[in-house]
Design a protein around this motif. Structure first.
Motif, PDB file in Angstrom:
ATOM      1  N   UNK A  98      14.777  -2.101   3.989  1.00 55.56           N
ATOM      2  CA  UNK A  98      14.287  -2.085   2.605  1.00 55.56           C
ATOM      3  C   UNK A  98      12.918  -1.406   2.526  1.00 55.56           C
ATOM      4  N   UNK A  99      12.087  -1.597   3.546  1.00 49.86           N
ATOM      5  CA  UNK A  99      10.794  -0.891   3.584  1.00 49.86           C
ATOM      6  C   UNK A  99      11.047   0.615   3.643  1.00 49.86           C
ATOM      7  N   UNK A 100      11.976   1.004   4.513  1.00 52.27           N
ATOM      8  CA  UNK A 100      12.353   2.427   4.644  1.00 52.27           C
ATOM      9  C   UNK A 100      12.873   2.977   3.316  1.00 52.27           C
ATOM     10  N   UNK A 101      13.724   2.189   2.663  1.00 50.38           N
ATOM     11  CA  UNK A 101      14.292   2.627   1.384  1.00 50.38           C
ATOM     12  C   UNK A 101      13.176   2.838   0.352  1.00 50.38           C
ATOM     13  N   UNK A 102      12.254   1.881   0.285  1.00 52.11           N
ATOM     14  CA  UNK A 102      11.145   2.002  -0.659  1.00 52.11           C
ATOM     15  C   UNK A 102      10.296   3.225  -0.377  1.00 52.11           C
ATOM     16  N   UNK A 103      10.057   3.496   0.900  1.00 51.61           N
ATOM     17  CA  UNK A 103       9.225   4.646   1.269  1.00 51.61           C
ATOM     18  C   UNK A 103       9.950   5.977   1.078  1.00 51.61           C
ATOM     19  N   UNK A 104      11.260   5.941   0.873  1.00 50.93           N
ATOM     20  CA  UNK A 104      12.033   7.172   0.655  1.00 50.93           C
ATOM     21  C   UNK A 104      11.994   7.645  -0.794  1.00 50.93           C
ATOM     22  N   UNK A 105      11.477   6.813  -1.688  1.00 51.67           N
ATOM     23  CA  UNK A 105      11.494   7.163  -3.114  1.00 51.67           C
ATOM     24  C   UNK A 105      10.502   8.293  -3.390  1.00 51.67           C
ATOM     25  N   UNK A 106      10.660   8.984  -4.532  1.00 52.40           N
ATOM     26  CA  UNK A 106       9.728  10.065  -4.861  1.00 52.40           C
ATOM     27  C   UNK A 106       8.335   9.509  -5.119  1.00 52.40           C
ATOM     28  N   UNK A 107       7.325  10.342  -5.036  1.00 53.70           N
ATOM     29  CA  UNK A 107       5.961   9.889  -5.341  1.00 53.70           C
ATOM     30  C   UNK A 107       5.127  11.077  -5.786  1.00 53.70           C
ATOM     31  N   UNK A 108       4.733  11.075  -7.050  1.00 51.94           N
ATOM     32  CA  UNK A 108       3.878  12.160  -7.552  1.00 51.94           C
ATOM     33  C   UNK A 108       2.485  12.035  -6.967  1.00 51.94           C
TER      34      UNK A 108
END
Ligand SMILES: [Zn+2]
Length: 584
Positions: A446-456
């Motif tokens: 879940x940490x990995x999944x969260x860190x995979x999201x886009x980020x402006x």
């Protein structure tokens, strides 16, 4: 004086950070009151990281606790990309709720010491609904029996003829009843008489048994027992909006979101357009499930590749099997069935996953190489597999997985025996001494999944002279996340996501000469299409993750400008600059 105060404040902050986060118990399942206390304690211990709110009360008056977890000092939750995790959509699947709470504890406890957790909460938001059916979970704990989502009668209040499952002998479990019947379909298995096996087609004259779920018979006429009807048929997962399927079933309720708990959760997700991905924690099977659910449901190619990467990582960390829901279905594949994916992925374009924790078959060393888990569960397996299950229960669970047959005088059926496999504690849930170990790798995912999201992010914000008292301002924005700003292609196809806009804020005394204050810059790519440099077809060249906004302004030296880039799914990013005559 001031310095002293600062030292005191720093010391207090240090103390607050050092305060341990109350542990999550793994030796029992928390009832709602204990869950409430623990969540309130966690908020008290990490008020800067976690917010606790109720999505509303259940019909039995229990709060639906919803957690917002992020470092509030690095920006408000709604201005960061987010994932949402839920547990206990199904009442009996206790371990799903434990997995959601394990993740929360990991975040609170790891912030400041675990680099990945710290980065996640500094740059993203995590929403958690640890218990979607608090009424259902408490009911299963109180009654020791299987309940799908909640113990509310549906589709009818009037009990229908058949077995009403309940714990009739008062041992806290609801298992099976067996009694002798010359025409019964079952016989004892000689090598281990606890097991029952089918009577052979040509067999007669032996010691035969009939088997029912433990309970009382509604409308018993002394001879026939109706097939067990669904007394509490509602399945929260089938009550989401979206395609309802064509299969006639009572599990989905009269209309989408007719279930108050589902309505509250659907509203919570709708009101948080920063959510990019969703994970619902269930048992059992040892599976990470993805769309599609039904034949004919299309998934755009980019999303298929993203799902393969994300679910593949889940499988690598947990040892579970990553497959589509459709591939899991072994019977009636032509039927169109409703599922929460129909709204979460097919309508909103969120990357949605179902994790099915725990597989007792794998634990007992049963090979599924020549079959599938679902075929096995439909009874297509050798009796030797059941011996393995029994032996595993005997050796590793102190026999807790199988209740020994014991005599009981049933008010309706007379003398019989109660016992058999405990489906709730053995099949649906992880033995307590293995619980933490089983869910921990999933929290890492879940940490990995969260860190995979886009980020402006703002790459640069600069000014250069453009004539007498004029300046050209340039804002370069980039997506530093792996996923593109839109999250999924489905979100674009469904028009459920809008693009990025950037806004220039003018100080007093400044004037916009060219360029709109607010500019639409569309979507930015992430790194999902960068697969290999071994050929021309396996990567995207250039800077598809970057965009520029420009303005010409009239402003005196010393004027301070700010610019903001906003994307509902990729977060907000801000930058400031001061015009300086030294620039020329
Ligand atoms: Zn479930």
């Amino acid at each position: 004086m001031r310095a002293t105060l600062l030292v005191v404040l720093l010391a207090l902050a240090g103390l607050a950070a050092a305060q341990p986060v109350a542990p999550l118990p793994y030796d029992h399942i928390l009832r709602h009151a204990e869950l409430t206390n623990l969540l309130q304690q966690w908020v008290g211990e990490r008020p800067n990281l976690m917010k606790l709110e109720s999505l509303g009360k259940t019909p039995k008056g229990r709060e639906m606790w919803f957690l917002t977890i992020t470092n509030q000092a690095s920006g408000p939750a709604e201005e960061k990309p987010a994932i949402v995790v839920d547990g206990n959509m199904h009442a009996t699947e206790w371990a799903g709720g434990v997995a959601a709470l394990h993740f929360v504890h990991k975040l609170l406890d790891g912030y400041g010491s675990d680099e990945r957790v710290t980065r996640l909460l500094d740059t993203r938001t995590v929403y958690v609904l640890p218990r979607m059916t608090p009424d259902g979970v408490d009911a299963t704990l109180d009654q020791g029996r299987f309940i799908r989502s909640v113990d509310r009668p549906y589709p009818t209040e009037t009990p229908q003829p058949g077995i009403i499952p309940k714990d009739v002998n008062g041992d806290g479990r609801s298992v099976f009843m067996r009694y002798r019947d010359p025409n019964g379909p079952w016989k004892e298995y000689a090598p281990d008489k606890r097991l029952l096996v089918p009577r052979d087609p040509d067999e007669t004259g032996g010691d035969y048994w009939r088997v029912l779920r433990e309970g009382m018979i509604e409308g018993y006429d002394g001879a026939t027992i109706a097939d067990e009807p669904e007394h509490e048929a509602l399945d929260f997962g089938a009550n989401f909006p979206g395609d309802r399927g064509t299969t006639v079933s009572q599990t989905d309720g009269p209309y989408p979101t007719s279930v108050p708990e589902v309505a509250a959760y659907v509203a919570a997700i709708s009101n948080r357009p920063n959510i990019v991905a969703h994970v619902t924690c269930h048992t059992f099977g040892g599976l990470v499930l993805t769309p599609p659910v039904n034949l004919g449901e299309d998934m755009p190619e980019p999303d298929r590749l993203v799902y393969a990467t994300l679910a593949g990582k889940a499988a690598a960390l947990t040892g579970y099997n990553a497959i589509s829901y459709l591939d899991l279905r072994s019977v009636d594949r032509e039927k169109q069935i409703p599922s929460a994916f129909g709204w979460l992925y097919d309508r909103l374009g969120l990357y949605s996953f179902i994790t099915e924790f725990w597989n007792p078959l794998t634990a007992a060393g049963i090979s599924l190489e020549k079959t599938t888990a679902s075929a096995w569960l439909w009874g297509f397996h050798p009796v030797e597999d059941e011996i393995k299950l029994l032996r595993w229960s005997d050796q590793h669970l102190d026999g807790d997985g199988f209740v020994a047959w014991r005599g009981f005088d049933h008010p309706q059926l007379g003398k019989l025996e109660i016992g058999g496999f405990d489906l709730i504690r053995y099949w649906y849930n992880i033995p307590f001494d293995r619980l933490e170990r089983e869910v921990a790798p999933h929290s890492e995912w879940l940490v990995y999944l969260g860190l995979s999201t886009p980020r402006l992010s703002v790459r640069s914000f600069t000014a250069e002279p453009a004539g007498e008292g004029l300046w050209r301002l340039r804002l370069v924005v980039e997506n530093t996340g792996w996923l593109p700003t839109q999250g999924s292609q489905m979100a674009v196809d469904r028009q459920s996501v809008t693009g990025m806009n950037v806004e220039l804020k003018l100080p007093a005394g400044a004037r916009l000469v060219q360029g709109a204050a607010v500019q639409q810059l569309g979507q930015l790519a992430g790194r999902t299409t960068q697969r290999s440099t071994a050929s021309w077809w396996s990567y995207t060249p250039g800077t598809p993750d970057r965009a520029i906004a420009e303005w010409i302004v009239a402003a005196p030296s010393g004027a301070a400008f700010s610019a903001e880039a906003r994307h509902e799914r990729a977060g907000n990013a801000r930058a400031e600059l001061v015009i300086s005559a030294k620039a020329d």
